[in-house]
Design a protein around this motif. Structure first.
Motif, PDB file in Angstrom:
ATOM      1  N   ALA A  71       0.844  -1.188   0.000  1.00  0.00           N
ATOM      2  CA  ALA A  71       0.000   0.000   0.000  1.00  0.00           C
ATOM      3  C   ALA A  71       0.881   1.239   0.000  1.00  0.00           C
ATOM      4  O   ALA A  71       1.951   1.249   0.601  1.00  0.00           O
ATOM      5  N   LYS A  72       0.420   2.256  -0.689  1.00  0.00           N
ATOM      6  CA  LYS A  72       1.129   3.532  -0.702  1.00  0.00           C
ATOM      7  C   LYS A  72       0.290   4.541   0.066  1.00  0.00           C
ATOM      8  O   LYS A  72      -0.912   4.689  -0.182  1.00  0.00           O
ATOM      9  N   ILE A  73       0.924   5.205   1.014  1.00  0.00           N
ATOM     10  CA  ILE A  73       0.249   6.227   1.815  1.00  0.00           C
ATOM     11  C   ILE A  73       0.746   7.570   1.294  1.00  0.00           C
ATOM     12  O   ILE A  73       1.901   7.946   1.531  1.00  0.00           O
ATOM     13  N   PRO A  74      -0.116   8.314   0.568  1.00  0.00           N
ATOM     14  CA  PRO A  74       0.343   9.562  -0.050  1.00  0.00           C
ATOM     15  C   PRO A  74       0.505  10.715   0.945  1.00  0.00           C
ATOM     16  O   PRO A  74       1.276  11.637   0.696  1.00  0.00           O
ATOM     17  N   ASP A  75      -0.207  10.668   2.060  1.00  0.00           N
ATOM     18  CA  ASP A  75      -0.137  11.752   3.036  1.00  0.00           C
ATOM     19  C   ASP A  75      -0.188  11.153   4.443  1.00  0.00           C
ATOM     20  O   ASP A  75      -1.156  10.486   4.807  1.00  0.00           O
ATOM     21  N   THR A  76       0.845  11.417   5.233  1.00  0.00           N
ATOM     22  CA  THR A  76       0.910  10.829   6.579  1.00  0.00           C
ATOM     23  C   THR A  76       0.475  11.809   7.674  1.00  0.00           C
ATOM     24  O   THR A  76       0.710  11.552   8.851  1.00  0.00           O
ATOM     25  N   LYS A  77      -0.179  12.917   7.306  1.00  0.00           N
ATOM     26  CA  LYS A  77      -0.632  13.874   8.318  1.00  0.00           C
ATOM     27  C   LYS A  77      -1.701  13.260   9.213  1.00  0.00           C
ATOM     28  O   LYS A  77      -1.766  13.543  10.399  1.00  0.00           O
ATOM     29  N   TYR A  78      -2.545  12.443   8.603  1.00  0.00           N
ATOM     30  CA  TYR A  78      -3.654  11.831   9.341  1.00  0.00           C
ATOM     31  C   TYR A  78      -3.579  10.314   9.211  1.00  0.00           C
ATOM     32  O   TYR A  78      -3.142   9.788   8.199  1.00  0.00           O
ATOM     33  N   ILE A  79      -4.033   9.650  10.264  1.00  0.00           N
ATOM     34  CA  ILE A  79      -4.168   8.191  10.208  1.00  0.00           C
ATOM     35  C   ILE A  79      -5.538   7.830  10.775  1.00  0.00           C
ATOM     36  O   ILE A  79      -6.158   8.618  11.492  1.00  0.00           O
ATOM     37  N   TYR A  80      -5.980   6.643  10.437  1.00  0.00           N
ATOM     38  CA  TYR A  80      -7.240   6.141  10.980  1.00  0.00           C
ATOM     39  C   TYR A  80      -6.914   5.138  12.075  1.00  0.00           C
ATOM     40  O   TYR A  80      -6.155   4.206  11.864  1.00  0.00           O
TER      41      TYR A  80
END
Length: 151
Positions: A73-82
């Motif tokens: 999986a690619k996470i494009p933005d790590t500012k927020y997580i679930y």
């Protein structure tokens, strides 16, 4: 008389093996499940710390879809997580909010684990008490009755 004692011993043995030992296993299994949850939250906290320390804004990872089946999986933005907050709900949190939540959740889970540990200790004490009582009954049963000396 001896049949009655044997029947009582059999009932006590059944109670220990079918009730108390099952309750003990259930309490320990519940505690272990809580320890697993705690471990997952601690692992998440460690991952968040790595993201923050390295200033990662995007990343690639592997996600377990179940039964140890992983996909990339690619996470494009790590500012927020679930984050799983319980009851099947996930909340979108910033990294700092997630760390605060994890700290509180860990403390909550620790208290629950302590309650199950306490319950398991009580059940162990009950098992020991019943087994000691059974041993006493068997000891009394094997003692020969006093003889009448005709005094």
């Amino acid at each position: 008389m001896e049949d009655s004692i044997q029947q009582k011993l059999a009932r006590y043995d059944t109670f220990v093996n079918e009730s108390l030992r099952k309750d003990l296993k259930d309490a320990l299994d519940a505690r272990d499940a809580i320890f697993d949850q705690t471990s997952e939250y601690l692992k998440l906290a460690k991952d968040i710390e790595v993201i923050k320390e390295n200033g990662l804004t995007e990343m690639k990872t592997q996600v377990d879809l179940g039964s140890n089946f992983y996909v990339q999986a690619k996470i494009p933005d790590t500012k927020y997580i679930y984050v799983n907050v319980g009851f099947g709900f996930h909340a979108q949190l910033t990294l700092d909010e997630a760390l605060v939540f994890i700290t509180k959740k860990e403390a909550h889970l620790q208290k629950k684990a302590e309650k199950y540990t306490e319950k398991a200790s009580q059940i162990r004490a009950h098992i020991k008490l019943v087994l000691e009582a059974m041993a006493e009954i068997m000891k009394l049963d094997s003692t020969p009755p006093p003889r009448d000396l005709g005094l």
